[in-house]
Scaffold this active site. Sequence first.
Site, PDB file in Angstrom:
ATOM      1  N   HIS A  70       4.127 -18.985 -19.309  1.00  0.00           N
ATOM      2  CA  HIS A  70       4.315 -17.634 -18.761  1.00  0.00           C
ATOM      3  C   HIS A  70       5.269 -17.829 -17.442  1.00  0.00           C
ATOM      4  CE1 HIS A  70       4.044 -13.527 -18.585  1.00  0.00           C
ATOM      5  NE2 HIS A  70       2.783 -13.480 -18.417  1.00  0.00           N
ATOM      6  N   ARG A  96       8.500 -12.519 -26.300  1.00  0.00           N
ATOM      7  CA  ARG A  96       7.228 -12.400 -25.932  1.00  0.00           C
ATOM      8  C   ARG A  96       6.320 -12.887 -27.255  1.00  0.00           C
ATOM      9  NH1 ARG A  96       3.519 -10.833 -21.751  1.00  0.00           N
ATOM     10  NH2 ARG A  96       1.514 -10.377 -22.714  1.00  0.00           N
ATOM     11  N   ARG A 130       6.289  -8.357 -10.733  1.00  0.00           N
ATOM     12  CA  ARG A 130       6.889  -8.716 -12.247  1.00  0.00           C
ATOM     13  C   ARG A 130       8.351  -8.102 -12.516  1.00  0.00           C
ATOM     14  NH1 ARG A 130       3.851 -10.094 -16.574  1.00  0.00           N
ATOM     15  NH2 ARG A 130       6.107 -10.671 -17.110  1.00  0.00           N
ATOM     16  N   ASP A 168      -7.650 -15.740 -14.961  1.00  0.00           N
ATOM     17  CA  ASP A 168      -6.979 -14.710 -15.985  1.00  0.00           C
ATOM     18  C   ASP A 168      -8.339 -14.492 -17.042  1.00  0.00           C
ATOM     19  OD1 ASP A 168      -5.301 -13.975 -17.951  1.00  0.00           O
ATOM     20  OD2 ASP A 168      -4.462 -15.966 -18.549  1.00  0.00           O
ATOM     21  N   GLN A 190       5.733 -14.833 -15.042  1.00  0.00           N
ATOM     22  CA  GLN A 190       4.553 -14.398 -14.091  1.00  0.00           C
ATOM     23  C   GLN A 190       4.395 -15.142 -13.048  1.00  0.00           C
ATOM     24  OE1 GLN A 190       2.023 -11.815 -14.676  1.00  0.00           O
ATOM     25  NE2 GLN A 190       1.429 -12.397 -12.689  1.00  0.00           N
ATOM     26  N   CYS A 245      -3.080 -12.054 -13.285  1.00  0.00           N
ATOM     27  CA  CYS A 245      -1.977 -11.580 -14.002  1.00  0.00           C
ATOM     28  C   CYS A 245      -2.242 -10.529 -14.747  1.00  0.00           C
ATOM     29  CB  CYS A 245      -1.364 -12.696 -14.862  1.00  0.00           C
ATOM     30  SG  CYS A 245      -2.670 -13.196 -16.126  1.00  0.00           S
TER      31      CYS A 245
END
Length: 318
Positions: free
Chosen positions: A137, A110, A301, A232, A140, A273
């Site tokens: 991502h 990450r 997740r 987001d 997600q 998210c």
Amino acid sequence: MEWNNALKGRSFLTLKDFTPEEITYFLDLAEELKKKKKEGITFNTLKGKNVALIFEKPSTRTRCSFTIGCIDEGGHAEYLGNEEIQLGHKESIEDTARVLGRMFDGIEFRGFEHEKVEKLAKYSGVPVWNGLTDDYHPTQILADFLTMREHFGYLKGLNFVYLGDGRNNMANSLMIGCAKMGVNFTIIAPKELWPGKELTALCEEYAKVSESSITITDDVEKVAGADVLYTDVWCSMGEEDKAAERVALLRPYQVNAELMAKTGKISTIFLHCLPAVKGNEVTEEVFESANSLVFDEAENRMHTIKAVMVATLGELPE
């Protein structure tokens, strides 16, 4: 469900690398693993496996999901923070990858540049999973799709609208995933923050195959008919210096009660998210409403990340 070894040894860097059938398998496996976990059953599919968790960027959901998912299935997860290894500093990414690949069975990354996770996958010789880069991502998106499928019972044909920064990693990944899975996808964003033309063209090709649509617009009235509204944060990690500019630019794209009403559907759900900056991209009212499934999404997740590790690294039960 039928366990499938077809994904064994694969890295998970972007959904561009997977077919709709493979994405569906990840979701089916996550659903099965979630069901079994609720029943107190795990499979030890990762027994004897050691997983490196490389984090240049901090995380709550991603770190916890990989750690718990690995431990649930009998593996060991080792956290390697930004100050604990020399990734790209005193040691090249290529060399770090080759070292870790001899010690670990799988690697999560990450961080910032997508090129880093690509190099880890190329040189380590073990499955590498993208926990977030500046471009994509993908884990997600699996959690989002599992949440949508649990709620609606299906994905293909749903109308999905993303509002806000239309060229960040979430917008990119959602567009790829929705186009592949037959979900009608709309980005509503100021023209300065529209996605790149090359990626949009690629997703339009995916959408032709799945018989869905891609719409890029700056008109908030286009939320009409949406089954899902998604947003987001307006400033991603590393863009904090642009905060005031982004708030001014994106204020008209806030998800609030008035905007939810514009969908014309009382069944429209809200997803994010996380973490959310309430009062910016979404109001407290919408975030805490019955239409908000953000905490189901956050839990998913873990189940979907577990499925990715099990499918690409695990020894599947007969």
